[in-house]
Design an enzyme around this catalytic site. Structure first.
Site, PDB file in Angstrom:
ATOM      1  N   ASP A  39      -0.043  36.127   0.159  1.00  0.00           N
ATOM      2  CA  ASP A  39       0.254  34.801  -0.388  1.00  0.00           C
ATOM      3  C   ASP A  39      -1.052  34.082  -0.693  1.00  0.00           C
ATOM      4  O   ASP A  39      -2.119  34.701  -0.707  1.00  0.00           O
ATOM      5  CB  ASP A  39       1.190  34.011   0.551  1.00  0.00           C
ATOM      6  CG  ASP A  39       0.516  33.557   1.838  1.00  0.00           C
ATOM      7  OD1 ASP A  39      -0.733  33.665   1.965  1.00  0.00           O
ATOM      8  OD2 ASP A  39       1.234  33.061   2.737  1.00  0.00           O
ATOM      9  N   SER A  84      -3.691  30.980  11.510  1.00  0.00           N
ATOM     10  CA  SER A  84      -2.630  31.749  10.845  1.00  0.00           C
ATOM     11  C   SER A  84      -2.972  33.219  10.673  1.00  0.00           C
ATOM     12  O   SER A  84      -2.077  34.046  10.598  1.00  0.00           O
ATOM     13  CB  SER A  84      -2.350  31.146   9.465  1.00  0.00           C
ATOM     14  OG  SER A  84      -3.526  31.147   8.677  1.00  0.00           O
ATOM     15  N   HIS A  89      -3.343  34.360   2.651  1.00  0.00           N
ATOM     16  CA  HIS A  89      -3.196  35.399   3.685  1.00  0.00           C
ATOM     17  C   HIS A  89      -3.084  36.783   3.054  1.00  0.00           C
ATOM     18  O   HIS A  89      -2.465  36.939   2.003  1.00  0.00           O
ATOM     19  CB  HIS A  89      -1.967  35.097   4.544  1.00  0.00           C
ATOM     20  CG  HIS A  89      -1.997  33.717   5.115  1.00  0.00           C
ATOM     21  ND1 HIS A  89      -1.355  32.659   4.515  1.00  0.00           N
ATOM     22  CD2 HIS A  89      -2.637  33.226   6.199  1.00  0.00           C
ATOM     23  CE1 HIS A  89      -1.598  31.554   5.221  1.00  0.00           C
ATOM     24  NE2 HIS A  89      -2.370  31.872   6.245  1.00  0.00           N
TER      25      HIS A  89
END
Ligand SMILES: *[C@@H]1O[C@H](CO)[C@@H](O)[C@H](O)[C@H]1NC(C)=O
Ligand SMILES: *[C@@H]1O[C@H](CO)[C@@H](O)[C@H](O)[C@H]1NC(C)=O
Ligand SMILES: *[C@@H]1O[C@H](CO)[C@@H](O)[C@H](O)[C@H]1NC(C)=O
Length: 368
Positions: free
Chosen positions: A333, A43, A336
């Site tokens: 978040d 990610s 991240h």
């Protein structure tokens, strides 16, 4: 042959841009220096591949909702950040366009490179099934190599692959998923698991080499025990980081440098960079003001004590908090970082000193 093509290209270019006769010269210089960037991983580097997966289990899908993307793109792109992620900045520093997700339909300029990274992906096939695991990313890269050989001719395609830089962020998910299912794992079990991850990673890297890859760059595994979602799972620790995930990351990173160093001595022409993401991000979490941030622990977007989950909301409907200025936060978040953090990290990966990014940095890999 190549010289002729370049000459013709120059003539044509001169005709269209006669107002600026230097542009021909600039163009050919650019062509000679031109190098591709291929990106692989999880990610942290996914520019939106997961939105094209069938029956995706949801990894990265929240990033297709506002406010993801708000700072730079003005719309969600599938990137798990408010704006650009590290590979976007690296592409910009290398004078390349922002690389498209491999899964995005349509024609891509393969000679610039492509991004294969998939949120949730790990080295091991058993980590988060339903995402594009590293081995599958390698298979997609093989497919790309075939297309590249059709677009250019074989020798030219080989040259593009040999000169390209291959950028990786992988491993974090293997350890998140290991720790979540084995929170009490003994040290010997942890070590055996790290060896399994590194063993599989080494096999994949050797295959990349045999396909023509020579310049490998890694962002190492981050301070996993300090991400807001981990902090929230261990409220008894207060604001200190969770030790086992940190220890797994440190052990992985030690093995990673030994492995790459060994590959360099075994494989002619193999060069590499390792960016110390673990310490670079860890220092920002613990000393945010040193780097111009106001908050290093609590995320900008989400709900919960650390705003560790739910940013964007499922279907965009569930409530969550959103900070006013993401650039004041290290985390966007629960797992991240913000575009501001990503920009700082990308600069270190690109041109960091050897104690942060070494033995080469990515700028040097592009230069070689
Ligand atoms: C998704 O499903 C379609 C139709 O079944 C198929 O053609 C495509 O290859 C699938 N894509 C992926 C990434 O599995
Ligand atoms: C790769 O991982 C599998 C489990 O997914 C494991 O059984 C195998 O031993 C590993 N290979 C190496 C070379 O470590
Ligand atoms: C790396 O070395 C430079 C000097 O070359 C120094 O300023 C910097 O603080 C060092 N960084 C780390 C993380 O040790």
């Amino acid at each position: 042959m190549e010289t002729v093509i370049r000459f013709l290209f120059c003539v044509i270019n001169l005709c269209v841009s006669f107002k600026n006769p230097n542009s021909c010269y600039d163009q050919s210089k650019l062509e000679a220096k031109h190098k591709a960037l291929f990106v692989f991983g999880d990610s942290l580097f996914d520019p939106g591949n997961n939105q094209y997966l069938n029956g995706s289990t949801g990894e990265g899908i929240s990033a297709t909702y506002w406010p993801y993307g708000q700072t730079f793109f003005n719309h969600p792109t599938g990137r798990l950040s408010d704006g650009r992620i590290v590979p976007d900045f690296i592409a910009q520093f290398a004078d390349l366009p922002i690389l498209p997700p491999y899964m995005e339909p349509g024609a891509h300029r393969l000679a610039d490179g492509v991004n294969f990274a998939s949120a949730g992906a790990g080295v091991l096939d058993g980590t988060h099934p339903g995402t594009i695991q590293l081995r599958m990313q390698l298979e997609y890269f093989k497919t790309l190599k075939k297309s590249l050989r059709q677009q250019l001719h074989d020798a030219e395609a080989e040259k593009v692959l040999r000169r390209a830089v291959y950028l990786f962020s992988i491993g974090g998910n293997d350890y998140f998923s290991f720790y979540t299912s084995n929170p009490e794992a003994s040290e010997s079990y942890q070590q055996a698991y790290v060896e399994m991850v590194i063993g599989n990673l080494t096999l994949v890297l050797k295959e990349f080499y045999s396909l023509g890859a020579r310049k490998i760059a890694f962002q190492n595994v981050g301070p996993l025990g300090c991400v807001p979602v981990m902090e929230a799972m261990n409220p008894e620790l207060g604001s200190s980081c969770v030790e086992i995930p940190l220890a797994l990351a440190r052990l992985h990173n030690e093995y990673l440098s030994v492995t790459l160093n060994n590959l360099e001595s075994q494989l002619p022409g193999f060069k590499y960079a390792i960016f110390d993401y673990y310490n670079s991000l860890g220092d920002r979490v613990n000393n945010p003001s040193k780097y111009g941030f106001k908050e290093g622990k609590v995320a900008c977007c989400g709900s919960g004590t650390y705003r560790e989950s739910g940013c964007g909301g499922r279907e965009g409907k569930e409530p969550y908090e959103l900070c006013r200025r993401p650039s004041e936060y290290v985390w966007f978040d629960g797992a991240h970082t913000t575009e501001m953090t990503n920009h700082q990290l990308a600069e270190l990966l690109w041109s960091g000193k050897p104690n942060v990014t070494g033995p080469y940095n990515v700028k040097q890999l592009f230069g070689h």
